[in-house]
Design an enzyme around this catalytic site. Structure first.
Site, PDB file in Angstrom:
ATOM      1  N   HIS A  73       0.971   5.949   1.469  1.00  0.00           N
ATOM      2  CA  HIS A  73       1.895   6.939   2.381  1.00  0.00           C
ATOM      3  C   HIS A  73       3.107   8.171   1.417  1.00  0.00           C
ATOM      4  O   HIS A  73       3.263   8.443   2.084  1.00  0.00           O
ATOM      5  CB  HIS A  73       2.301   6.850   3.821  1.00  0.00           C
ATOM      6  CG  HIS A  73       0.791   6.371   4.450  1.00  0.00           C
ATOM      7  ND1 HIS A  73       0.212   7.610   4.773  1.00  0.00           N
ATOM      8  CD2 HIS A  73       0.236   4.937   5.011  1.00  0.00           C
ATOM      9  CE1 HIS A  73      -1.448   6.950   5.272  1.00  0.00           C
ATOM     10  NE2 HIS A  73      -0.870   5.318   5.829  1.00  0.00           N
TER      11      HIS A  73
ATOM     12  N   HIS B 109      -5.614   3.779  -1.387  1.00  0.00           N
ATOM     13  CA  HIS B 109      -6.884   3.826  -0.859  1.00  0.00           C
ATOM     14  C   HIS B 109      -7.660   5.152  -1.416  1.00  0.00           C
ATOM     15  O   HIS B 109      -6.735   5.996  -1.044  1.00  0.00           O
ATOM     16  CB  HIS B 109      -6.899   3.742   0.508  1.00  0.00           C
ATOM     17  CG  HIS B 109      -7.898   4.158   1.112  1.00  0.00           C
ATOM     18  ND1 HIS B 109      -8.373   3.892   2.468  1.00  0.00           N
ATOM     19  CD2 HIS B 109      -9.086   4.239   0.693  1.00  0.00           C
ATOM     20  CE1 HIS B 109      -9.412   4.219   2.940  1.00  0.00           C
ATOM     21  NE2 HIS B 109     -10.020   4.997   1.508  1.00  0.00           N
TER      22      HIS B 109
ATOM     23  N   HIS C 218      -3.109  -4.502   7.715  1.00  0.00           N
ATOM     24  CA  HIS C 218      -3.160  -2.917   8.623  1.00  0.00           C
ATOM     25  C   HIS C 218      -2.533  -3.458   9.707  1.00  0.00           C
ATOM     26  O   HIS C 218      -2.806  -3.978  10.503  1.00  0.00           O
ATOM     27  CB  HIS C 218      -4.617  -2.321   9.677  1.00  0.00           C
ATOM     28  CG  HIS C 218      -5.351  -1.114   9.398  1.00  0.00           C
ATOM     29  ND1 HIS C 218      -4.924  -0.718   9.950  1.00  0.00           N
ATOM     30  CD2 HIS C 218      -5.790  -0.486   8.339  1.00  0.00           C
ATOM     31  CE1 HIS C 218      -5.008   0.338  10.655  1.00  0.00           C
ATOM     32  NE2 HIS C 218      -5.491   1.004   9.116  1.00  0.00           N
TER      33      HIS C 218
ATOM     34  N   ARG D 210      -7.026  12.665   0.868  1.00  0.00           N
ATOM     35  CA  ARG D 210      -6.024  13.674   1.766  1.00  0.00           C
ATOM     36  C   ARG D 210      -4.454  12.881   0.991  1.00  0.00           C
ATOM     37  O   ARG D 210      -3.489  13.534   1.793  1.00  0.00           O
ATOM     38  CB  ARG D 210      -6.243  12.768   3.316  1.00  0.00           C
ATOM     39  CG  ARG D 210      -5.900  11.710   3.618  1.00  0.00           C
ATOM     40  CD  ARG D 210      -5.935  10.844   5.018  1.00  0.00           C
ATOM     41  NE  ARG D 210      -7.267  10.984   5.722  1.00  0.00           N
ATOM     42  CZ  ARG D 210      -7.667  10.926   6.799  1.00  0.00           C
ATOM     43  NH1 ARG D 210      -6.650   9.746   7.005  1.00  0.00           N
ATOM     44  NH2 ARG D 210      -8.891  10.920   6.721  1.00  0.00           N
TER      45      ARG D 210
ATOM     46  N   GLU E 258     -10.605  -9.005   3.740  1.00  0.00           N
ATOM     47  CA  GLU E 258      -9.398  -9.522   4.227  1.00  0.00           C
ATOM     48  C   GLU E 258      -9.050  -8.766   5.779  1.00  0.00           C
ATOM     49  O   GLU E 258     -10.705  -8.108   6.088  1.00  0.00           O
ATOM     50  CB  GLU E 258      -8.990  -8.096   3.686  1.00  0.00           C
ATOM     51  CG  GLU E 258      -7.267  -7.199   3.852  1.00  0.00           C
ATOM     52  CD  GLU E 258      -6.375  -6.121   3.823  1.00  0.00           C
ATOM     53  OE1 GLU E 258      -7.360  -6.097   2.263  1.00  0.00           O
ATOM     54  OE2 GLU E 258      -6.417  -5.425   3.740  1.00  0.00           O
TER      55      GLU E 258
ATOM     56  N   GLU F 126      -8.347   0.499  -2.791  1.00  0.00           N
ATOM     57  CA  GLU F 126      -8.908   0.495  -1.468  1.00  0.00           C
ATOM     58  C   GLU F 126     -10.441   1.844  -2.004  1.00  0.00           C
ATOM     59  O   GLU F 126      -9.806   2.704  -2.258  1.00  0.00           O
ATOM     60  CB  GLU F 126      -8.566   0.795   0.100  1.00  0.00           C
ATOM     61  CG  GLU F 126      -7.252  -0.314   0.242  1.00  0.00           C
ATOM     62  CD  GLU F 126      -6.300  -0.203   1.151  1.00  0.00           C
ATOM     63  OE1 GLU F 126      -7.242   0.751   2.249  1.00  0.00           O
ATOM     64  OE2 GLU F 126      -6.221  -0.823   2.031  1.00  0.00           O
TER      65      GLU F 126
ATOM     66  N   ASN G  54       0.550  -1.594   0.217  1.00  0.00           N
ATOM     67  CA  ASN G  54       0.142   0.018   0.076  1.00  0.00           C
ATOM     68  C   ASN G  54       0.757   1.161   0.143  1.00  0.00           C
ATOM     69  O   ASN G  54       1.389   1.451   0.527  1.00  0.00           O
ATOM     70  CB  ASN G  54      -0.431   0.025   0.556  1.00  0.00           C
ATOM     71  CG  ASN G  54      -1.494   0.793   1.461  1.00  0.00           C
ATOM     72  OD1 ASN G  54      -1.531   2.575   1.213  1.00  0.00           O
ATOM     73  ND2 ASN G  54      -3.042   1.165   1.707  1.00  0.00           N
TER      74      ASN G  54
ATOM     75  N   ARG H  10      -9.492   7.850  -1.064  1.00  0.00           N
ATOM     76  CA  ARG H  10     -10.404   8.746  -0.478  1.00  0.00           C
ATOM     77  C   ARG H  10     -11.582   9.270  -0.636  1.00  0.00           C
ATOM     78  O   ARG H  10     -11.324   9.959  -1.472  1.00  0.00           O
ATOM     79  CB  ARG H  10      -9.576   9.033   1.532  1.00  0.00           C
ATOM     80  CG  ARG H  10      -9.286   7.649   1.726  1.00  0.00           C
ATOM     81  CD  ARG H  10      -8.171   8.208   3.365  1.00  0.00           C
ATOM     82  NE  ARG H  10      -9.219   8.796   3.913  1.00  0.00           N
ATOM     83  CZ  ARG H  10      -9.860   7.954   5.439  1.00  0.00           C
ATOM     84  NH1 ARG H  10      -9.077   6.614   5.950  1.00  0.00           N
ATOM     85  NH2 ARG H  10     -10.660   8.367   5.930  1.00  0.00           N
TER      86      ARG H  10
ATOM     87  N   THR I 138      -8.245   3.911   8.211  1.00  0.00           N
ATOM     88  CA  THR I 138      -9.116   3.523   8.553  1.00  0.00           C
ATOM     89  C   THR I 138      -9.209   2.485  10.061  1.00  0.00           C
ATOM     90  O   THR I 138      -8.377   1.610  10.256  1.00  0.00           O
ATOM     91  CB  THR I 138      -9.186   1.752   7.294  1.00  0.00           C
ATOM     92  OG1 THR I 138      -8.920   2.326   6.104  1.00  0.00           O
ATOM     93  CG2 THR I 138     -10.535   1.525   7.263  1.00  0.00           C
TER      94      THR I 138
HETATM   95  N1  PXP Z   1      -6.290  -2.636   4.243  1.00  0.00           N
HETATM   96  C1  PXP Z   1      -6.565  -2.015   4.044  1.00  0.00           C
HETATM   97  C2  PXP Z   1      -8.211  -2.092   4.029  1.00  0.00           C
HETATM   98  C3  PXP Z   1      -6.701  -0.085   4.349  1.00  0.00           C
HETATM   99  O1  PXP Z   1      -7.150   0.031   4.683  1.00  0.00           O
HETATM  100  C4  PXP Z   1      -4.861  -0.602   4.872  1.00  0.00           C
HETATM  101  C5  PXP Z   1      -5.036   1.484   5.396  1.00  0.00           C
HETATM  102  O2  PXP Z   1      -4.781   1.684   4.328  1.00  0.00           O
HETATM  103  C6  PXP Z   1      -3.900  -1.713   5.056  1.00  0.00           C
HETATM  104  C7  PXP Z   1      -4.252  -2.695   4.793  1.00  0.00           C
HETATM  105  C8  PXP Z   1      -2.518  -0.840   5.204  1.00  0.00           C
HETATM  106  O3  PXP Z   1      -2.317  -0.734   6.845  1.00  0.00           O
HETATM  107  P1  PXP Z   1      -0.975  -0.270   7.487  1.00  0.00           P
HETATM  108  O4  PXP Z   1      -0.693   0.681   6.258  1.00  0.00           O
HETATM  109  O5  PXP Z   1      -1.285   0.777   8.109  1.00  0.00           O
HETATM  110  O6  PXP Z   1       0.239  -1.377   6.642  1.00  0.00           O
END
Ligand code: PXP
Length: 243
Positions: free
Chosen positions: A10, A43, A190, A49, A151, A70, A7, A45, A101
């Site tokens: 960031h 994601h 997550h 953001r 998930e 996402e 992901n 959003r 999330t």
């Molecule tokens: N899976 C989902 C559904 C999420 O919403 C997120 C965060 O955007 C992640 C995985 C990844 O989480 P993390 O950034 O904490 O590794």
């Protein structure tokens, strides 16, 4: 083999912090894929953001990069997904004020709201995943909705320690078992980092881990490629989870 979806939200957070054109998400995606990732997750959003619609378009245009989008069950974002057709869509709950999330999707309570969205995505040939708590009701509702994937939300486990973490891990392990018995493919994500990964690897029937924040943080010190390679290497210890 346990697959890694990186992901890169960031990476976009860093860019948005200054409104610059860098760091480039396409370049980040390329580095992740060259370093052993199996796919890229973003994601989009509603508040935009971090990831922007143009990012999703640019990532979608990359050949050989499976894209997992996402998104919330929101008409505006659904229209974008149906146009861009990512390989996979993971439906997540979304609240404006949240830092990230929080909690899983209430697939059981919102089954009627979710059904048209899941069906539209499925008809467009997109693999649907529902981000849920490892809870039998949520898993059964996901199966009824016809989502091929769930998930499991690992955030709570990753934030806990001691006996509370052990109890939450038992729930995730049971969730993996129930999901597989219902014919669902089981992803997890997550809050996963190298320190809590050994517990995550106890979850049975895992297909993909979606990991973001810890990899982008590690990248500050090691670079993105080595961070992804280190995670992939650690994930290779997966032996199918707790028997
Ligand atoms: N899976 C989902 C559904 C999420 O919403 C997120 C965060 O955007 C992640 C995985 C990844 O989480 P993390 O950034 O904490 O590794």
């Amino acid at each position: 083999m346990l697959r890694l979806g990186v992901n890169i939200d960031h990476v976009a957070t860093l860019r948005q912090a200054r409104g610059t054109a860098y760091p480039d998400l396409v370049e980040a995606a390329r580095v992740c894929m060259q370093s052993g990732a199996h796919g890229i997750t973003v994601h989009l959003r509603e508040d935009r953001r971090h990831v922007q619609e143009a990012d999703v378009r640019a990532l979608r245009a990359l050949p050989g990069v499976p894209l997992n989008l996402e998104m919330a069950n929101a008409p505006e974002i659904l229209a974008i997904a149906l146009e861009l057709r990512p390989d996979e869509v993971c439906l997540v709950p979304e609240r404006r004020q949240e830092r990230t999330t929080e909690g899983g999707l209430d697939a059981a309570g919102r089954e009627r709201d979710l059904r048209p969205c899941v069906e539209a995505l499925r008809s467009a040939g997109i693999a649907v995943s529902l981000f849920i708590e490892a809870d039998r009701r949520q898993l059964e509702a996901s199966a009824r909705l016809g989502a091929p994937y769930v998930e499991l939300h690992t955030g709570r486990y990753c934030d806990l320690a001691g006996a509370a973490a052990a109890a939450e891990l038992d729930r995730l392990v049971e969730g993996g078992r129930i999901g597989a018995a219902l014919g669902l493919r089981v992803n997890a994500g997550h809050g996963i980092n190298l320190a809590n990964l050994p517990g995550i690897l106890e979850i049975p029937h895992l297909d993909t881990l979606n990991i973001g924040h810890s990899l982008v943080c590690a990248a500050v010190f090691t670079g993105l490629g080595p961070a992804v390679r280190a995670m992939r290497g650690a994930m290779d210890a997966y032996r199918g989870g707790r028997a």
